[in-house]
Design an enzyme around this catalytic site. Structure first.
Site, PDB file in Angstrom:
ATOM      1  N   GLU A   1       0.633  -1.181  -4.839  1.00  0.00           N
ATOM      2  CA  GLU A   1      -0.482  -0.240  -4.696  1.00  0.00           C
ATOM      3  C   GLU A   1      -1.634  -0.706  -5.573  1.00  0.00           C
ATOM      4  O   GLU A   1      -1.428  -1.066  -6.737  1.00  0.00           O
ATOM      5  CB  GLU A   1      -0.029   1.174  -5.097  1.00  0.00           C
ATOM      6  CG  GLU A   1      -1.112   2.207  -5.138  1.00  0.00           C
ATOM      7  CD  GLU A   1      -1.819   2.378  -3.800  1.00  0.00           C
ATOM      8  OE1 GLU A   1      -3.073   2.342  -3.810  1.00  0.00           O
ATOM      9  OE2 GLU A   1      -1.136   2.534  -2.760  1.00  0.00           O
ATOM     10  N   ILE A   2      -2.840  -0.701  -5.029  1.00  0.00           N
ATOM     11  CA  ILE A   2      -3.992  -1.224  -5.748  1.00  0.00           C
ATOM     12  C   ILE A   2      -4.680  -0.178  -6.624  1.00  0.00           C
ATOM     13  O   ILE A   2      -5.333  -0.503  -7.608  1.00  0.00           O
ATOM     14  CB  ILE A   2      -5.003  -1.843  -4.752  1.00  0.00           C
ATOM     15  CG1 ILE A   2      -6.002  -2.732  -5.490  1.00  0.00           C
ATOM     16  CG2 ILE A   2      -5.710  -0.758  -3.939  1.00  0.00           C
ATOM     17  CD1 ILE A   2      -6.886  -3.540  -4.563  1.00  0.00           C
TER      18      ILE A   2
ATOM     19  N   ASP B   1      -5.419   1.675   5.556  1.00  0.00           N
ATOM     20  CA  ASP B   1      -6.828   1.998   5.713  1.00  0.00           C
ATOM     21  C   ASP B   1      -7.316   1.408   7.040  1.00  0.00           C
ATOM     22  O   ASP B   1      -7.224   0.199   7.256  1.00  0.00           O
ATOM     23  CB  ASP B   1      -7.615   1.405   4.544  1.00  0.00           C
ATOM     24  CG  ASP B   1      -9.063   1.865   4.517  1.00  0.00           C
ATOM     25  OD1 ASP B   1      -9.562   2.369   5.541  1.00  0.00           O
ATOM     26  OD2 ASP B   1      -9.700   1.715   3.451  1.00  0.00           O
TER      27      ASP B   1
ATOM     28  N   LEU C   1       2.386   1.264   6.237  1.00  0.00           N
ATOM     29  CA  LEU C   1       2.402   2.630   6.746  1.00  0.00           C
ATOM     30  C   LEU C   1       1.053   3.300   6.541  1.00  0.00           C
ATOM     31  O   LEU C   1       0.599   3.469   5.411  1.00  0.00           O
ATOM     32  CB  LEU C   1       3.505   3.442   6.057  1.00  0.00           C
ATOM     33  CG  LEU C   1       4.904   2.803   6.010  1.00  0.00           C
ATOM     34  CD1 LEU C   1       5.917   3.802   5.481  1.00  0.00           C
ATOM     35  CD2 LEU C   1       5.325   2.263   7.370  1.00  0.00           C
TER      36      LEU C   1
ATOM     37  N   THR D   1       5.893   9.646   4.228  1.00  0.00           N
ATOM     38  CA  THR D   1       4.652   9.430   3.487  1.00  0.00           C
ATOM     39  C   THR D   1       3.746  10.649   3.523  1.00  0.00           C
ATOM     40  O   THR D   1       3.847  11.503   4.412  1.00  0.00           O
ATOM     41  CB  THR D   1       3.883   8.217   4.036  1.00  0.00           C
ATOM     42  OG1 THR D   1       3.442   8.511   5.371  1.00  0.00           O
ATOM     43  CG2 THR D   1       4.762   6.980   4.060  1.00  0.00           C
ATOM     44  N   GLU D   2       2.818  10.697   2.558  1.00  0.00           N
ATOM     45  CA  GLU D   2       1.841  11.788   2.531  1.00  0.00           C
ATOM     46  C   GLU D   2       1.004  11.789   3.807  1.00  0.00           C
ATOM     47  O   GLU D   2       0.737  12.844   4.391  1.00  0.00           O
ATOM     48  CB  GLU D   2       0.926  11.630   1.314  1.00  0.00           C
ATOM     49  CG  GLU D   2       1.616  11.790  -0.022  1.00  0.00           C
ATOM     50  CD  GLU D   2       2.039  13.232  -0.270  1.00  0.00           C
ATOM     51  OE1 GLU D   2       1.277  14.150   0.108  1.00  0.00           O
ATOM     52  OE2 GLU D   2       3.134  13.438  -0.820  1.00  0.00           O
ATOM     53  N   GLU D   3       0.561  10.594   4.243  1.00  0.00           N
ATOM     54  CA  GLU D   3      -0.250  10.511   5.448  1.00  0.00           C
ATOM     55  C   GLU D   3       0.538  10.951   6.667  1.00  0.00           C
ATOM     56  O   GLU D   3       0.011  11.654   7.548  1.00  0.00           O
ATOM     57  CB  GLU D   3      -0.766   9.082   5.637  1.00  0.00           C
ATOM     58  CG  GLU D   3      -1.878   8.690   4.683  1.00  0.00           C
ATOM     59  CD  GLU D   3      -3.124   9.534   4.896  1.00  0.00           C
ATOM     60  OE1 GLU D   3      -3.451   9.857   6.053  1.00  0.00           O
ATOM     61  OE2 GLU D   3      -3.764   9.893   3.884  1.00  0.00           O
TER      62      GLU D   3
ATOM     63  N   GLY E   1       0.839  -1.190   0.000  1.00  0.00           N
ATOM     64  CA  GLY E   1       0.000   0.000   0.000  1.00  0.00           C
ATOM     65  C   GLY E   1       0.873   1.239   0.000  1.00  0.00           C
ATOM     66  O   GLY E   1       0.759   2.109   0.864  1.00  0.00           O
TER      67      GLY E   1
ATOM     68  N   ASN F   1      -2.975  -6.317  -5.606  1.00  0.00           N
ATOM     69  CA  ASN F   1      -3.737  -6.486  -4.380  1.00  0.00           C
ATOM     70  C   ASN F   1      -2.934  -7.424  -3.481  1.00  0.00           C
ATOM     71  O   ASN F   1      -2.976  -8.641  -3.640  1.00  0.00           O
ATOM     72  CB  ASN F   1      -5.115  -7.068  -4.690  1.00  0.00           C
ATOM     73  CG  ASN F   1      -6.003  -7.151  -3.459  1.00  0.00           C
ATOM     74  OD1 ASN F   1      -5.536  -7.057  -2.332  1.00  0.00           O
ATOM     75  ND2 ASN F   1      -7.296  -7.318  -3.685  1.00  0.00           N
TER      76      ASN F   1
END
Length: 263
Positions: free
Chosen positions: A95-96, A158, A155, A236-238, A72, A135
């Site tokens: 990454e999905i 969800d 990281l 990371t962005e998050e 992810g 996935n």
């Protein structure tokens, strides 16, 4: 900040190498994807079927396979941060989401090009990172051989807040068996989130799984893994968004243990 130059007409423009970098605004995508939905995915029958030379041309014919897996990977912040720090370690992001995967692929291509322009006599940096649309909850064993990884990263996954959605969380007893299969003894699982409930969920499941043992941050830093941990926290962005909002980050790391009859 990108370097800029002023033209004769007085306009400010970015340097040509900086203009190669993709912009996220052109890669619109939902924040999360349902891993149980039907996705149009192409995946290898087995790790042996993958031509890694296509992903890492600078390592062509080396026989190397990825040792770091970012599950992810989002917009690729961790991969880009770690690539120059571990230039001889191959890293794969999974990454999905279609547009996000394309962004990471374009970002890596642009960084390879700009790095090569700055050092024409060498391949440049970022040759050791790549991304696949996959996935990981369904097809991770199709990409990694037994005991081939030294690090797996989860990281800011969800959180799937609703109880009926917990089965979609990336950490579960069934999936931990697959992670243990791909991770070599001594390898480390890195998890981080800004949701305490999810942190406790991941930690409790990893604690209960016999092939993983908790390892604290101090120990990992003493082993020289400080740069990895710093990237886990901030790349990371998050992670950056949590910092801007003054939120907490919950880290949990686990080492793959070796047993007499390893799966």
């Amino acid at each position: 900040m990108a370097k800029r130059k002023r033209t004769q007409q007085g306009d400010v423009q970015q340097q040509p190498t900086q203009r190669l970098l993709p912009q996220k605004k052109h890669y619109r995508q939902r924040a999360h994807a349902n891993p149980f939905s039907d996705h149009a995915l192409q995946y290898p029958e087995s790790p042996e079927a993958i031509d890694w030379d296509l992903h890492y041309p600078a390592f062509s014919a080396s026989g190397r396979t990825p040792a770091f897996a970012d599950v992810g990977c989002g917009f690729g912040g961790l991969l880009i941060a770690l690539a120059p720090l571990f230039p001889d370690t191959l890293m794969l992001g999974m990454e999905i989401r279609v547009q996000v995967t394309q962004y990471v692929e374009d970002r890596i291509a642009a960084l390879r090009t700009t790095s090569a322009l700055s050092t024409p006599s060498a391949p440049g940096q970022y040759q050791n990172v790549s991304v696949v649309r996959a996935n990981a909850m369904k097809f991770l064993p199709n990409y990694f051989q037994k005991h081939s990884l030294t690090a797996i990263f989860f990281l800011f996954p969800d959180p799937h807040f609703k109880s009926r959605k917990h089965k979609a969380r990336i950490i579960s007893p069934t999936l931990l068996a697959e992670y243990a299969y791909a991770l070599r003894p001594g390898g480390v699982v890195y998890t981080i989130t800004d949701v305490r409930d999810l942190h406790e969920w991941m930690k409790s499941h990893l604690d209960a799984f016999p092939l993983f043992e908790s390892v604290d941050e101090e120990t990992l830093r003493a082993e020289g893994k400080g740069p990895i941990l710093d990237a886990v926290y901030t790349s990371t962005e998050e992670g950056k968004k949590v910092e801007r909002n003054g939120g907490d980050k919950w880290l949990a790391c686990f080492r793959r243990v070796e047993v007499a009859r390893d799966p």
